[in-house]
Design a protein around this motif. Structure first.
Motif, short mmCIF file in Angstrom:
data_model
loop_
_atom_site.label_atom_id
_atom_site.label_comp_id
_atom_site.label_asym_id
_atom_site.label_seq_id
_atom_site.Cartn_x
_atom_site.Cartn_y
_atom_site.Cartn_z
N MET A 55 0.83 -1.20 0.00
CA MET A 55 0.00 0.00 0.00
C MET A 55 0.87 1.25 0.00
O MET A 55 2.09 1.18 0.06
CB MET A 55 -0.95 -0.02 1.19
CG MET A 55 -1.98 -1.14 1.13
SD MET A 55 -3.12 -1.01 -0.27
CE MET A 55 -4.22 0.32 0.27
N ALA A 63 -5.56 -0.22 7.01
CA ALA A 63 -6.93 -0.13 6.50
C ALA A 63 -7.24 -1.31 5.60
O ALA A 63 -8.30 -1.94 5.72
CB ALA A 63 -7.13 1.18 5.74
N TYR A 93 -9.31 1.33 15.52
CA TYR A 93 -10.52 0.99 14.75
C TYR A 93 -10.77 -0.51 14.82
O TYR A 93 -11.90 -0.96 15.05
CB TYR A 93 -10.37 1.44 13.28
CG TYR A 93 -11.64 1.26 12.49
CD1 TYR A 93 -12.55 2.32 12.36
CD2 TYR A 93 -11.96 0.05 11.91
CE1 TYR A 93 -13.74 2.15 11.67
CE2 TYR A 93 -13.15 -0.12 11.21
CZ TYR A 93 -14.04 0.94 11.09
OH TYR A 93 -15.21 0.77 10.40
N VAL A 228 -20.54 -1.66 9.85
CA VAL A 228 -19.36 -1.58 10.69
C VAL A 228 -18.96 -0.11 10.81
O VAL A 228 -18.94 0.60 9.80
CB VAL A 228 -18.18 -2.39 10.08
CG1 VAL A 228 -16.95 -2.31 10.98
CG2 VAL A 228 -18.58 -3.84 9.84
N HIS B 67 -18.16 2.07 7.61
CA HIS B 67 -17.94 3.48 7.93
C HIS B 67 -16.60 3.52 8.65
O HIS B 67 -16.50 3.05 9.77
CB HIS B 67 -19.10 3.92 8.83
CG HIS B 67 -19.03 5.33 9.34
ND1 HIS B 67 -19.23 5.63 10.66
CD2 HIS B 67 -18.80 6.50 8.70
CE1 HIS B 67 -19.13 6.95 10.82
NE2 HIS B 67 -18.87 7.49 9.65
N THR B 68 -15.57 4.01 7.99
CA THR B 68 -14.21 3.79 8.51
C THR B 68 -13.70 4.99 9.30
O THR B 68 -14.43 5.54 10.11
CB THR B 68 -13.25 3.41 7.37
OG1 THR B 68 -13.01 4.56 6.54
CG2 THR B 68 -13.82 2.29 6.50
N ALA B 69 -12.46 5.37 9.08
CA ALA B 69 -11.88 6.53 9.76
C ALA B 69 -11.71 7.64 8.73
O ALA B 69 -11.77 7.40 7.51
CB ALA B 69 -10.54 6.14 10.38
N HIS B 70 -11.48 8.84 9.21
CA HIS B 70 -11.44 10.02 8.33
C HIS B 70 -10.38 9.86 7.23
O HIS B 70 -9.19 9.73 7.52
CB HIS B 70 -11.12 11.24 9.20
CG HIS B 70 -11.39 12.56 8.54
ND1 HIS B 70 -12.34 12.73 7.55
CD2 HIS B 70 -10.84 13.79 8.74
CE1 HIS B 70 -12.35 14.00 7.18
NE2 HIS B 70 -11.45 14.66 7.88
N ARG B 72 -9.92 7.39 5.11
CA ARG B 72 -9.34 6.07 4.81
C ARG B 72 -10.21 5.17 3.95
O ARG B 72 -9.87 4.00 3.75
CB ARG B 72 -9.01 5.32 6.11
CG ARG B 72 -8.33 6.16 7.19
CD ARG B 72 -6.96 6.61 6.77
NE ARG B 72 -6.40 7.54 7.75
CZ ARG B 72 -5.59 8.54 7.48
NH1 ARG B 72 -5.21 8.78 6.23
NH2 ARG B 72 -5.12 9.32 8.42
N ALA B 75 -8.64 3.11 1.10
CA ALA B 75 -7.69 2.08 1.54
C ALA B 75 -8.42 0.87 2.12
O ALA B 75 -8.06 -0.28 1.83
CB ALA B 75 -6.71 2.68 2.56
N PHE B 76 -9.45 1.10 2.91
CA PHE B 76 -10.26 -0.03 3.42
C PHE B 76 -10.89 -0.76 2.23
O PHE B 76 -10.89 -2.00 2.16
CB PHE B 76 -11.39 0.46 4.34
CG PHE B 76 -11.01 0.68 5.78
CD1 PHE B 76 -10.33 1.82 6.18
CD2 PHE B 76 -11.36 -0.25 6.77
CE1 PHE B 76 -10.01 2.04 7.52
CE2 PHE B 76 -11.03 -0.04 8.11
CZ PHE B 76 -10.36 1.12 8.49
#
Ligand SMILES: Cc1ncc(C[n+]2csc(CCOP(=O)(O)OP(=O)(O)O)c2C)c(N)n1
Ligand code: SF4
Lengths: 377, 272
Positions: A55, A63, A93, A228, B67-70, B72, B75-76
């Motif tokens: 990545m 991620a 997370y 999620v 619903h991930t992080a700001h 990201r 990338a998820f």
């Protein structure tokens, strides 16, 4: 039949352990001294139909690992201190969203870039407290190439069983050292897969803990559709700010680890039964500690060694017992005083707790430990 | 007959958090229509977002939602798509999320040309945190952190996506709702990275501060500034001053898609 043996570097053993555990996804970003883990997995994963992706940075790597894990793929990343610093956001997370994954940290020294090719053990507190917010952590610290293999397998097992990120910390010395490895036969080491939901898609709630502290996780792309989020959420996975629900969920996520310490804990003891002085050491430092114990015994000092293999959750019970038994505990670690704080905390003044640290890029040698023991006894 | 959006919305999840007049709802309806047109199996569809008002969108939709992080989301989503290439992957989020904190992930997802559709809601502002300027806030405009006017130059998201290697790039606005689903449909059908930039509005934190007296004023501005690519071809540079192009801005069907490329890697590894 004779077992397959090989001369492997610690990092290579880690990659082989991951394949043995059934890893199907690696997302990473190169960093010394962990790079070989990625290199070997880029060769091995596609052979078993797995995926390797490099990545754009460690945040993205973390991620991608979480995203892949949600589809059901056992997922892993490998890095070193600077990379773990970047991953911290999403380690949190993975904690709150309860997504299994394995994070390898081949530790070097220093804050920031530090000494990329030198060993260190200064990320041990970061492994517990690095990400913000209350959470539990599991971190394993193998001390040999064979143990890196088995602990990597165990890391996957714990990640899948407890539905959370698990870190494996080994220092650069163990990561780059070459040793003879015996490959376990398939089935010889336990390999745990995540529990599938026992209810149908209509009734599935991804955080329903009525049947146990660890709710089963469905795969994205199966019959189950769910949500999620990194927000505090109710058992259905949707955000909530209801105090009682938030409180219960936060506590459950810590309790699922702390109530199962007996299952998660692992350690080795060497000549501790009658020890007056216990050297408390992990990773490569325990190799010097073992040598020091032998030398001290020759000199008539009743020395022993306690070596945590599970570093987090902290082996509080056994450390406290040793503090009651011994006159002194010497914590030897390649940092300026990290795990010693935990040892002091649980020793409660029942014995002398001393620290022998080093951060100059050289390993802690047995003589150094012996001098410290003589100083405190 | 009224379009049935309800069947795509998770029961009990409405009302949504968006302010009255917020453009994000218009985009969500467009996305629902597009997913219906493409007959996407919701079980096999992951909708991935970052953090922000726009990023709350997936929570309302009946699918596998993440619903991930700001910043990201891309990338998820890359991890999801790599691990299960047979899934449909849709990303969505705001301009701040996608191009500031998530800028690196955004350009690299474009470069890889991984098969996903990214619906980027560009409302020129950080809405959720109360109206700070984003990389897309027009120079000179007011935001809560540009009290004297924004000194920053802007990103042109579509150009950024094209430059980074996305193979389908389109733009429309919340004032052109019918074009939203048409473009998203094309994006979903495209094999590779599809960026659909929808310029929408945040009356609450951007409009108010920048003297748009109503949502209608904001929509009028979008209509006045949007020029379809075909029409633009007949216009002079002077006429195009202060306007932006809409429609399909770029399409390349030759560049290999990332998960297909990786399928070849697997073949090679298994033959070796
Ligand atoms: C790491 C991190 N930094 C900052 C924030 C605060 N934050 C939440 S949403 C947001 C901006 C969202 O703006 P945009 O993506 O444009 O979406 P909008 O709200 O306008 O729809 C920010 C800065 C955060 N949640 N996480
Ligand atoms: S603050 Fe702006 S972007 Fe957020 S919901 Fe309100 S109008 Fe929409």
């Amino acid at each position: 039949m004779a077992k397959k043996v090989a001369l492997l570097q610690g990092n290579e053993a880690c990659a082989q352990g991951a394949v043995y555990a059934g890893a199907k996804f690696f997302g990473g970003y190169p960093i010394t001294p962990s790079t070989e883990v990625a290199e070997v997995l880029s060769v091995e994963l596609p052979k078993v139909g797995g995926k390797f992706i490099q990545m754009e940075d460690e945040i993205a790597a973390m991620a991608s690992v979480i995203g892949a894990s949600l589809t059901g793929a056992k997922s892993i990343t490998a890095t070193s201190g600077p990379g773990v610093s970047l991953k911290q956001e999403l380690i949190g997370y993975a904690c709150i969203a309860e997504v299994p994954c394995v994070i390898i940290n081949v530790m070097r020294g220093g804050p920031s870039t530090g000494m990329p090719t030198g060993p260190g053990q200064s990320d041990v507190m970061q492994a517990m407290w690095g990400t913000h917010g209350d959470h539990a952590a599991i971190a394993l610290v193998p001390d040999s190439c064979q143990e890196i293999f088995t602990e990597t397998v165990r890391a996957f097992n714990l990640a899948e069983k407890y539905r959370m990120p698990v870190q494996v910390l080994f220092d650069e010395i163990v990561g780059h050292m070459r040793e003879r490895i015996e490959f376990p036969e398939p089935g010889e080491l336990e390999v745990i897969d995540r529990e599938a939901p026992s209810v149908g898609p209509e009734d599935y709630k991804p955080y329903d803990s009525t049947k146990g502290q660890v709710p089963p996780l469905a795969d994205f792309g199966s019959e189950y559709k769910y949500h999620v989020t990194g927000l505090n959420k109710a058992d259905d996975g949707f955000p909530t700010t209801k105090a009682s629900l938030v409180d219960a969920e936060e506590r459950r996520q810590i309790d699922k680890v702390m109530d199962n310490i007996a299952d998660i804990e692992s350690s080795e003891e060497y000549l501790t039964e009658d020890a007056d002085v216990v050297i408390w050491a992990y990773g490569s430092t325990s190799r010097s500690a073992r040598y020091a114990v032998n030398e001290l015994r020759k000199e008539g000092v009743k020395a022993g060694m306690f070596r945590p293999i599970t570093l987090w959750p902290f082996p509080a019970k056994r450390t406290a017992e040793l503090a009651e038994q011994a006159k002194a505990i010497v914590v030897a670690e390649m940092n300026l005083g990290q795990m010693v704080l935990e040892v002091e905390r649980v020793a409660k003044g029942n014995c002398v707790v001393a620290h022998e640290g080093r951060v100059d890029g050289d390993p802690i040698n047995p003589g150094q430990i012996m001098d410290k023991v003589k100083e405190v006894l | 007959m009224a379009y049935d959006y309800e069947k795509s919305i998770r029961p009990g999840k409405l009302p949504h958090i968006w302010c009255p007049g917020c453009g994000h709802g218009i985009v969500m309806k467009g996305l629902i229509r597009a997913m219906d047109t493409c007959e996407l199996d919701r079980k096999n569809t992951a909708i991935v977002s970052g953090i922000g008002c726009a990023s709350r969108l997936p929570g309302y939709l009946d699918a596998c939602t993440l619903h991930t992080a700001h910043g990201r989301a891309a990338a998820f989503a890359t991890g999801v798509k790599m691990a299960k290439p047979e899934m449909n992957v849709i990303c969505c989020g705001g301009d701040g999320d996608g191009t500031a904190i998530g800028g690196n992930h955004f350009i690299h997802a474009c470069r890889r040309n991984i098969d996903m559709t990214y619906v980027l809601m560009n409302n020129y502002i950080y809405g959720m945190t109360g109206g700070q300027f984003s990389p897309c806030t027009p120079t000179g405009d007011l935001a809560s952190t540009t009290p004297y006017g924004n000194p920053d130059p802007i990103f042109d998201i579509s150009k950024l996506a094209i430059g980074a290697g996305a193979t389908f790039v389109a733009r429309t606005t919340a004032a052109h709702p019918r074009e939203i689903d048409k473009l998203i449909v094309k994006g979903i059908q495209h094999k590779g990275m599809a960026i659909i930039e929808v310029i929408d509005d945040c009356p609450t934190t951007y409009g108010r501060r920048n003297k748009f007296r109503s949502v209608i004023d904001m929509m009028k501005r979008l209509k006045a500034e949007a020029v379809p690519v075909k029409a633009a071809a007949k216009m002079t540079a002077e006429q195009l001053e202060g306007k932006f192009l809409t429609g399909v801005l770029f399409e390349d069907t030759e560049k290999p898609e990332y998960t297909a490329q990786y399928a070849d890697v697997i073949k090679k590894a298994q033959c070796a």
